[in-house]
Design a protein around this motif. Sequence first.
Motif, mmCIF file in Angstrom:
data_model
loop_
_atom_site.group_PDB
_atom_site.id
_atom_site.type_symbol
_atom_site.label_atom_id
_atom_site.label_comp_id
_atom_site.label_asym_id
_atom_site.label_seq_id
_atom_site.Cartn_x
_atom_site.Cartn_y
_atom_site.Cartn_z
ATOM 1 N N PHE A 186 0.813 -1.221 0.000
ATOM 2 C CA PHE A 186 0.000 0.000 0.000
ATOM 3 C C PHE A 186 0.845 1.271 0.000
ATOM 4 C CE2 PHE A 186 -3.927 -2.014 2.330
ATOM 5 C CZ PHE A 186 -4.001 -2.990 1.352
ATOM 6 N N THR A 187 2.034 1.206 0.616
ATOM 7 C CA THR A 187 2.900 2.388 0.678
ATOM 8 C C THR A 187 3.959 2.407 -0.405
ATOM 9 O OG1 THR A 187 4.508 1.371 2.178
ATOM 10 C CG2 THR A 187 2.601 2.493 3.188
ATOM 11 N N GLY A 188 4.370 1.224 -0.876
ATOM 12 C CA GLY A 188 5.494 1.149 -1.809
ATOM 13 C C GLY A 188 6.819 1.482 -1.155
ATOM 14 N N ASP A 189 6.830 1.560 0.188
ATOM 15 C CA ASP A 189 8.036 1.953 0.903
ATOM 16 C C ASP A 189 9.131 0.892 0.793
ATOM 17 O OD1 ASP A 189 6.868 4.294 1.708
ATOM 18 O OD2 ASP A 189 6.476 3.645 3.774
ATOM 19 N N ARG A 190 10.357 1.343 0.985
ATOM 20 C CA ARG A 190 11.496 0.432 1.071
ATOM 21 C C ARG A 190 11.587 -0.128 2.487
ATOM 22 N NH1 ARG A 190 16.442 3.791 -1.868
ATOM 23 N NH2 ARG A 190 15.512 3.851 -3.974
ATOM 24 N N PHE A 191 11.772 -1.425 2.579
ATOM 25 C CA PHE A 191 12.058 -2.057 3.860
ATOM 26 C C PHE A 191 13.561 -2.306 3.926
ATOM 27 C CE2 PHE A 191 7.822 -4.255 5.197
ATOM 28 C CZ PHE A 191 7.167 -3.024 5.111
ATOM 29 N N SER A 192 14.166 -1.882 4.996
ATOM 30 C CA SER A 192 15.599 -2.111 5.169
ATOM 31 C C SER A 192 15.870 -3.592 5.395
ATOM 32 C CB SER A 192 16.118 -1.310 6.365
ATOM 33 O OG SER A 192 15.575 -1.847 7.578
ATOM 34 N N ALA A 193 17.131 -3.960 5.287
ATOM 35 C CA ALA A 193 17.506 -5.349 5.562
ATOM 36 C C ALA A 193 17.166 -5.721 6.997
ATOM 37 C CB ALA A 193 19.001 -5.537 5.301
ATOM 38 N N THR A 194 17.345 -4.784 7.912
ATOM 39 C CA THR A 194 17.032 -5.054 9.322
ATOM 40 C C THR A 194 15.547 -5.304 9.509
ATOM 41 O OG1 THR A 194 18.901 -3.705 10.049
ATOM 42 C CG2 THR A 194 17.164 -4.136 11.662
ATOM 43 N N ARG A 195 14.713 -4.481 8.877
ATOM 44 C CA ARG A 195 13.258 -4.688 8.967
ATOM 45 C C ARG A 195 12.880 -6.037 8.346
ATOM 46 N NH1 ARG A 195 8.186 -1.682 8.249
ATOM 47 N NH2 ARG A 195 6.685 -3.102 9.235
ATOM 48 N N ALA A 196 13.448 -6.347 7.208
ATOM 49 C CA ALA A 196 13.156 -7.628 6.557
ATOM 50 C C ALA A 196 13.570 -8.803 7.435
ATOM 51 C CB ALA A 196 13.856 -7.698 5.200
ATOM 52 N N HIS A 197 14.669 -8.660 8.145
ATOM 53 C CA HIS A 197 15.118 -9.713 9.050
ATOM 54 C C HIS A 197 14.158 -9.868 10.214
ATOM 55 C CE1 HIS A 197 17.679 -11.314 12.401
ATOM 56 N NE2 HIS A 197 17.957 -12.183 11.454
ATOM 57 N N GLU A 198 13.674 -8.766 10.755
ATOM 58 C CA GLU A 198 12.714 -8.820 11.856
ATOM 59 C C GLU A 198 11.426 -9.527 11.450
ATOM 60 O OE1 GLU A 198 12.313 -4.698 12.684
ATOM 61 O OE2 GLU A 198 14.107 -4.596 13.973
ATOM 62 N N LEU A 199 11.064 -9.417 10.188
ATOM 63 C CA LEU A 199 9.842 -10.041 9.669
ATOM 64 C C LEU A 199 10.045 -11.503 9.289
ATOM 65 C CD1 LEU A 199 8.728 -7.087 7.393
ATOM 66 C CD2 LEU A 199 7.610 -7.817 9.504
ATOM 67 N N GLY A 200 11.275 -11.972 9.307
ATOM 68 C CA GLY A 200 11.560 -13.347 8.925
ATOM 69 C C GLY A 200 11.761 -13.540 7.437
ATOM 70 N N MET A 201 11.785 -12.453 6.661
ATOM 71 C CA MET A 201 11.976 -12.562 5.220
ATOM 72 C C MET A 201 13.441 -12.810 4.874
ATOM 73 S SD MET A 201 10.622 -9.923 2.328
ATOM 74 C CE MET A 201 12.022 -8.847 2.162
ATOM 75 N N VAL A 202 14.332 -12.347 5.733
ATOM 76 C CA VAL A 202 15.768 -12.478 5.541
ATOM 77 C C VAL A 202 16.335 -13.318 6.674
ATOM 78 C CG1 VAL A 202 17.928 -11.169 5.664
ATOM 79 C CG2 VAL A 202 16.071 -10.357 4.209
ATOM 80 N N ASN A 203 17.249 -14.236 6.338
ATOM 81 C CA ASN A 203 17.850 -15.098 7.366
ATOM 82 C C ASN A 203 18.885 -14.379 8.210
ATOM 83 O OD1 ASN A 203 17.106 -16.978 4.906
ATOM 84 N ND2 ASN A 203 17.031 -18.246 6.750
#
Length: 282
Positions: A185-202
């Motif tokens: 909905f926002t098209g915002d960039r998620f940082s690597a840290t945010r992606a890691h917190e979400l479980g998207m990044v190992n």
Amino acid sequence: MADAIPDSDPIRYEQRDSVALITLNRPEYRNAQNSAMAYALDDAFTRAVNDDSARVIVLRGTGQHFCAGHDIGTPGRDAHQSFDRRAIIHWDHVGREGVDARYARESEVYLGMCRRWREIPKPVIAMVHGACIAGGLMLAWSCDFIVASDDAFFSDPVVRMGIPGVEYFAHPWMMNPRTAKEFLFTGDRFSATRAHELGMVNHVVPREQLEGAVFALAERMAQMPAFGLALAKKAVNQAEDLQGMRAGMDSVFGLHHMAHAHNAEVGADALGGFDARAMKAR
């Protein structure tokens, strides 16, 4: 050992001990994916699967970014060119019109290829630095692991085009549904840290440590029995599909093409009048 592949080739392949290293090689266009890259990548993955000495596969991008998405306007864009189809059985998109053409091409090159790569029976690690945008997400999400540098960022800004997300719609499984909505909905960039917190990044590591961290992880996996790894991968993939991932992708792929058709009917083109420069300006 590294192969003598010209720098003009969209994919480079080399092997380091038990690891096949595959590199996206269009740095002048931030590794934007055209069809030539997709088919060369498929060739490289197939080569790694067929080589018993390659126990683990690593996918990375050359230059400043992992991948800035689909090619929507470089001089090498090849959306109207025929290739030897292999992901699905469907007629060629060339010479077709409207949704017929776009659906045939994107079923093969985008959704079909990513599903094919998700089923590779060896561990695949995405080594992500810089931008991982839209079509770049599809490549990373097709892999089993994502290890990102601390300067990496992730986004899917295609809602700006009036499109509900990329063709390989894994968003609710790669993160949670509420976060997927925020992401879209926002098209915002998620940082690597945010992606890691979400479980998207190992894992997230400093940029200068990225390659070392990825190869250390790959070497640990390479010690495991190959057939055991293949079965474990299939087990997890099947569990995701039982949770609705494959059916969800099919349903959203239809919405994706509805959006393209709507754009073409009411506006300048199927992308809502956007090209890479206009998307970046937003």
